[in-house]
Design a protein around this motif. Sequence first.
Motif, PDB file in Angstrom:
ATOM      1  N   TYR A 135      -2.480   1.619   6.347  1.00 28.40           N
ATOM      2  CA  TYR A 135      -1.839   2.131   5.139  1.00 28.40           C
ATOM      3  C   TYR A 135      -2.782   2.123   3.941  1.00 28.40           C
ATOM      4  CZ  TYR A 135       2.883   3.440   6.400  1.00 28.40           C
ATOM      5  OH  TYR A 135       3.974   4.124   6.883  1.00 28.40           O
ATOM      6  N   ALA A 136      -3.794   1.249   3.977  1.00 28.84           N
ATOM      7  CA  ALA A 136      -4.833   1.307   2.937  1.00 28.84           C
ATOM      8  C   ALA A 136      -5.600   2.625   3.050  1.00 28.84           C
ATOM      9  CB  ALA A 136      -5.783   0.123   3.074  1.00 28.84           C
ATOM     10  N   MET A 137      -5.739   3.143   4.276  1.00 28.71           N
ATOM     11  CA  MET A 137      -6.394   4.440   4.479  1.00 28.71           C
ATOM     12  C   MET A 137      -5.594   5.559   3.819  1.00 28.71           C
ATOM     13  SD  MET A 137      -7.544   4.319   8.471  1.00 28.71           S
ATOM     14  CE  MET A 137      -8.368   2.905   9.178  1.00 28.71           C
ATOM     15  N   ILE A 138      -4.280   5.527   4.009  1.00 29.49           N
ATOM     16  CA  ILE A 138      -3.440   6.566   3.400  1.00 29.49           C
ATOM     17  C   ILE A 138      -3.567   6.512   1.880  1.00 29.49           C
ATOM     18  CG2 ILE A 138      -1.091   7.431   3.117  1.00 29.49           C
ATOM     19  CD1 ILE A 138      -0.427   6.384   5.877  1.00 29.49           C
ATOM     20  N   PHE A 139      -3.577   5.287   1.333  1.00 31.10           N
ATOM     21  CA  PHE A 139      -3.742   5.116  -0.114  1.00 31.10           C
ATOM     22  C   PHE A 139      -5.051   5.748  -0.584  1.00 31.10           C
ATOM     23  CE2 PHE A 139      -5.823   2.698  -3.495  1.00 31.10           C
ATOM     24  CZ  PHE A 139      -4.902   2.813  -4.516  1.00 31.10           C
ATOM     25  N   LEU A 140      -6.152   5.474   0.121  1.00 31.41           N
ATOM     26  CA  LEU A 140      -7.452   6.034  -0.274  1.00 31.41           C
ATOM     27  C   LEU A 140      -7.518   7.531  -0.021  1.00 31.41           C
ATOM     28  CD1 LEU A 140     -10.329   3.570   0.680  1.00 31.41           C
ATOM     29  CD2 LEU A 140      -9.613   4.324  -1.591  1.00 31.41           C
ATOM     30  N   TRP A 162       0.842  -1.211   0.000  1.00 31.76           N
ATOM     31  CA  TRP A 162       0.000   0.000   0.000  1.00 31.76           C
ATOM     32  C   TRP A 162       0.876   1.260   0.000  1.00 31.76           C
ATOM     33  CZ3 TRP A 162      -4.446  -0.482  -1.852  1.00 31.76           C
ATOM     34  CH2 TRP A 162      -5.345  -1.485  -1.495  1.00 31.76           C
ATOM     35  N   ALA A 163       1.972   1.222   0.751  1.00 31.52           N
ATOM     36  CA  ALA A 163       2.880   2.377   0.782  1.00 31.52           C
ATOM     37  C   ALA A 163       3.448   2.665  -0.600  1.00 31.52           C
ATOM     38  CB  ALA A 163       4.016   2.118   1.778  1.00 31.52           C
ATOM     39  N   LEU A 164       3.798   1.600  -1.331  1.00 28.89           N
ATOM     40  CA  LEU A 164       4.306   1.770  -2.690  1.00 28.89           C
ATOM     41  C   LEU A 164       3.256   2.382  -3.601  1.00 28.89           C
ATOM     42  CD1 LEU A 164       6.366   1.252  -4.992  1.00 28.89           C
ATOM     43  CD2 LEU A 164       5.430  -1.070  -5.160  1.00 28.89           C
ATOM     44  N   MET A 165       2.030   1.871  -3.557  1.00 32.50           N
ATOM     45  CA  MET A 165       0.968   2.358  -4.439  1.00 32.50           C
ATOM     46  C   MET A 165       0.521   3.772  -4.080  1.00 32.50           C
ATOM     47  SD  MET A 165       0.312   0.232  -6.914  1.00 32.50           S
ATOM     48  CE  MET A 165       2.100   0.449  -7.038  1.00 32.50           C
ATOM     49  N   THR A 166       0.686   4.148  -2.830  1.00 31.54           N
ATOM     50  CA  THR A 166       0.367   5.532  -2.437  1.00 31.54           C
ATOM     51  C   THR A 166       1.247   6.515  -3.191  1.00 31.54           C
ATOM     52  OG1 THR A 166      -0.359   4.844  -0.229  1.00 31.54           O
ATOM     53  CG2 THR A 166       0.266   7.146  -0.492  1.00 31.54           C
ATOM     54  N   GLN A 167       2.474   6.095  -3.522  1.00 33.94           N
ATOM     55  CA  GLN A 167       3.406   6.985  -4.219  1.00 33.94           C
ATOM     56  C   GLN A 167       3.070   7.179  -5.697  1.00 33.94           C
ATOM     57  OE1 GLN A 167       5.940   8.782  -2.608  1.00 33.94           O
ATOM     58  NE2 GLN A 167       4.549   8.011  -1.045  1.00 33.94           N
ATOM     59  N   SER A 168       2.177   6.353  -6.234  1.00 34.64           N
ATOM     60  CA  SER A 168       1.814   6.490  -7.648  1.00 34.64           C
ATOM     61  C   SER A 168       1.155   7.834  -7.913  1.00 34.64           C
ATOM     62  CB  SER A 168       0.848   5.360  -8.047  1.00 34.64           C
ATOM     63  OG  SER A 168       1.462   4.103  -7.917  1.00 34.64           O
ATOM     64  N   ASP A 169       1.447   8.389  -9.086  1.00 37.37           N
ATOM     65  CA  ASP A 169       0.812   9.648  -9.478  1.00 37.37           C
ATOM     66  C   ASP A 169      -0.604   9.405  -9.996  1.00 37.37           C
ATOM     67  OD1 ASP A 169       3.098  11.216  -8.890  1.00 37.37           O
ATOM     68  OD2 ASP A 169       4.017  10.514 -10.749  1.00 37.37           O
ATOM     69  N   ARG A 170      -0.807   8.217 -10.561  1.00 34.78           N
ATOM     70  CA  ARG A 170      -2.125   7.900 -11.108  1.00 34.78           C
ATOM     71  C   ARG A 170      -2.366   6.399 -10.993  1.00 34.78           C
ATOM     72  NH1 ARG A 170      -3.702   8.032 -17.460  1.00 34.78           N
ATOM     73  NH2 ARG A 170      -5.877   7.370 -17.282  1.00 34.78           N
ATOM     74  N   ILE A 171      -3.542   6.038 -10.504  1.00 36.98           N
ATOM     75  CA  ILE A 171      -3.901   4.632 -10.378  1.00 36.98           C
ATOM     76  C   ILE A 171      -4.624   4.189 -11.641  1.00 36.98           C
ATOM     77  CG2 ILE A 171      -5.231   2.942  -9.059  1.00 36.98           C
ATOM     78  CD1 ILE A 171      -2.714   4.005  -7.664  1.00 36.98           C
ATOM     79  N   LYS A 172      -4.037   3.191 -12.316  1.00 39.96           N
ATOM     80  CA  LYS A 172      -4.593   2.712 -13.586  1.00 39.96           C
ATOM     81  C   LYS A 172      -5.318   1.367 -13.420  1.00 39.96           C
ATOM     82  CE  LYS A 172      -0.816   5.029 -16.012  1.00 39.96           C
ATOM     83  NZ  LYS A 172       0.406   4.867 -16.818  1.00 39.96           N
TER      84      LYS A 172
END
Length: 536
Positions: free
Chosen positions: A448-453, A414-424
């Motif tokens: 960390y799923a919360m941070i992602f959302l 989740w921490a890695l995906m939070t850094q994405s500029d755009r979710i595809k």
Amino acid sequence: MSRVKISNKELVLSFERFLVDSRDDFFPDPFQYADLQLVRDDILQQVHHDLLRALQPSRVSYATLPYCDWDVPKKNYTVRHAVCLHPIDRIVYSFILQRLAGRIEPHLSSTRYSYRMARFDRKWPFGRRIVKQWMRFRDDIKKHVAKISGDKFIVSTDIAGFFEYVHLMDFKKQMYNLCQVRKEDKIIELLYSFVRSCSPSYHSGIPQNYDPSSYLASAFLDFLDKDLKGTGLKQFRYVDDIKVICTTKRDAQKAIIEIIRSLRRFNLNLATHKTDIWHHEDAEFKEFIRDFPGILEETDRAVELKTKALVNDCLQKLVTDLRRIVQRRAEPIDERLFRAYIWRVVKCHRFSGINKPDLSSINRACLRLLEKEPDRTDALNRFLTLHKDRKYVQEGIADLIENTVYPWQELHLWALMTQSDRIKTEKLKVLARRRLRDTSHSEAARSYAMIFLGKHGNYQDRNTIAEMIKTPSSFFTTRCILVALQEHPDRKAIFNRHLQLTDDLVIKGLLKYLLQFKKPIYPSVVDRIGEDRFIS
């Protein structure tokens, strides 16, 4: 007994060491607690108060604040016990180390290489590159074997579940022996009370992945060093990784028996599946002493000099070698070498204006390793962050999140995906919302799923997270909720209201920190690269 005197200088150093230690936590704080600098004096005042209360003239007693009790994956699909301690307790733990290390260090055997403390007044107690101690351990073994003529046999072993099975009463007795005191010692009693308070059984187990634990647990095994020295055996030890050099196989077999007998006195034993006898010509020993390719040190020098032309040349060589490593279908990937390479590719990529080659085949190798080696997720993430916006990477991460049984791994993904500029990949948002609704899901991963959302979700997602702040949570989850609310339209009002309501300085520090910024800030996987390591 007189009251223990505690100086502000000691407390400041303990605080600084806690911040250094937090850079490679099992369960990383979103900002590595950098925000606590804003409330440092208040925190140190509380630590001072807690220490004085614990170190009463008549009785020493310390109870840690509520902490998170989670597991971290190991090799072969097993897990190790881990706790996420409150920062106040971690500063206390650093204070204990500071008080004891100066008394313990002079009495330790020279055959112990791990966590040696050369300077007692620096915030980096073991130096900036602790890996140098491991490399000296390896190199000294290599030199000693080279000096012996004829056959050489090397016992290679370590201790089964070492940190989890150290009996705390034995641990306390050994601290007394190392400090060479015979009467009651308040700091040792404080240490004993502290580790009991965060032990799952109250009788055994030292919290792992904290610098004080690493130092004290390694020092605890000094009895083994002295026992083996007394038998005339030439041994080397890095924490619980033990190597003994013998001239015959029979002597090596006897050495294993001696180690077992020594450990038995403290209710410990060897890890059977990690115990072996190597001949000096065996592939296993050659692999252990093998130097890594010169390109790795060449890259380190280029990065240190910040010479773009050199960095660019090194990057091209690194990627060529990496492609060769991952394309060897007939043999498994040398994972230690692979990690050493990808670490340096990431550092080279931080330079602008260099030629950045295609890394897709290496990305796919990392995705395969994430499934095979969940315990290396944090290291592999540092490479995948280079292409975190690629759809195939996001799809691979989503599949891993859905299927992993390790909350620690899910947190890092989740921490890695939070850094994405755009979710595809919409599946990532679907999974995150599912985690949000499922209160029985692991707190670590859910936080960390919360941070992602908070970053990639919508208004409704952020409102749902905002409601959660009203429910009592651990300090870890509360901090993650606040980070997740940075893009809520009423963030300032929410933060200011919570600032008035909370008494927890660890939450106050984060609120003050976040209110400083006009735009949201999110934790970076790459910023947690830390020291350069050959063995990571």
